[in-house]
Design an enzyme around this catalytic site. Sequence first.
Site, PDB file in Angstrom:
ATOM      1  CB  CYS A   8       8.447   6.260  -8.300  1.00 36.84           C
ATOM      2  SG  CYS A   8       8.965   7.891  -8.858  1.00 36.84           S
ATOM      3  CG  ASN A  11      11.446  10.069 -13.271  1.00 33.08           C
ATOM      4  OD1 ASN A  11      11.860  10.549 -14.323  1.00 33.08           O
ATOM      5  ND2 ASN A  11      12.270   9.602 -12.376  1.00 33.08           N
ATOM      6  CB  CYS A  13       8.333  12.099  -5.185  1.00 34.66           C
ATOM      7  SG  CYS A  13       7.146  13.445  -5.406  1.00 34.66           S
ATOM      8  NE  ARG A  14       7.003   6.918  -4.737  1.00 32.76           N
ATOM      9  CZ  ARG A  14       6.016   6.104  -5.034  1.00 32.76           C
ATOM     10  NH1 ARG A  14       5.800   5.036  -4.275  1.00 32.76           N
ATOM     11  NH2 ARG A  14       5.248   6.341  -6.078  1.00 32.76           N
ATOM     12  CB  SER A  15      12.310   6.961  -9.275  1.00 31.59           C
ATOM     13  OG  SER A  15      11.704   7.892 -10.121  1.00 31.59           O
ATOM     14  CG  ASP A 123       3.294   8.508  -3.951  1.00 34.98           C
ATOM     15  OD1 ASP A 123       4.004   9.531  -3.878  1.00 34.98           O
ATOM     16  OD2 ASP A 123       2.574   8.248  -4.924  1.00 34.98           O
TER      17      ASP A 123
HETATM   18  P1  4NP Z   1       6.501   9.739  -7.316  1.00 39.03           P
HETATM   19  O1  4NP Z   1       5.311  10.645  -6.728  1.00 39.03           O
HETATM   20  O2  4NP Z   1       5.836   8.572  -8.002  1.00 39.03           O
HETATM   21  O3  4NP Z   1       7.273   9.334  -6.094  1.00 39.03           O
HETATM   22  O4  4NP Z   1       7.276  10.637  -8.259  1.00 39.03           O
HETATM   23  C1  4NP Z   1       4.228  11.057  -7.506  1.00 39.03           C
HETATM   24  C2  4NP Z   1       4.399  12.075  -8.418  1.00 39.03           C
HETATM   25  C3  4NP Z   1       3.305  12.490  -9.186  1.00 39.03           C
HETATM   26  C4  4NP Z   1       2.071  11.897  -9.010  1.00 39.03           C
HETATM   27  C5  4NP Z   1       1.921  10.865  -8.089  1.00 39.03           C
HETATM   28  C6  4NP Z   1       3.013  10.450  -7.336  1.00 39.03           C
HETATM   29  N1  4NP Z   1       0.958  12.338  -9.766  1.00 39.03           N
HETATM   30  O5  4NP Z   1      -0.152  11.838  -9.553  1.00 39.03           O
HETATM   31  O6  4NP Z   1       1.127  13.204 -10.648  1.00 39.03           O
END
Ligand code: 4NP
Length: 150
Positions: A8, A11, A13-15, A123
């Site tokens: 994702c 790295n 949240c989702r992944s 997200d």
């Molecule tokens: P992820 O969520 O891609 O599911 O881990 C996010 C984590 C961090 C950010 C965006 C989405 N960020 O902008 O830092």
Amino acid sequence: MKTVIFVCLGNICRSPMAEMMFKDLVKQANLEDQFEISSMATSTYEIGNPPHPGAIAELNKREVPVIEHFGAQISDEDFKRADVVIGMDEQNIIDLKNMAPAGCSDKVKMAYDVLGVHKVIQDPWYDHKFDRTYSELAEVLPAWLKELTK
Ligand code: 4NP
């Protein structure tokens, strides 16, 4: 042995949720010796950071074992050792195809591809709807297990 990398943007949240949920499914199916499972980011934003507290809370609520994890960005070596690189949304796929070394871009799939539908794992970064992330991942991950053990 199948090497699966969930990816994702950050790295955190989702992944990592996908990684831990998929590891749990694989363990329940007694297939741990057949899989190498990890998760990575397309970005450098969260390198070294633990999963989002909302992701950990959701996994705990769903009784998915939480494994120590620190954010990392996918590397050329990761692409080369992977059998499949599973992104969560369209931007992940665009980024992964741009980052993939020669011969590796066909390994890049979107999570819902396995169900033959065009949907994304949304997200939760902005709205903190980690229950939705869990539900979406719970839809696709059993199908990936089936696909990768064919
Ligand atoms: P992820 O969520 O891609 O599911 O881990 C996010 C984590 C961090 C950010 C965006 C989405 N960020 O902008 O830092």
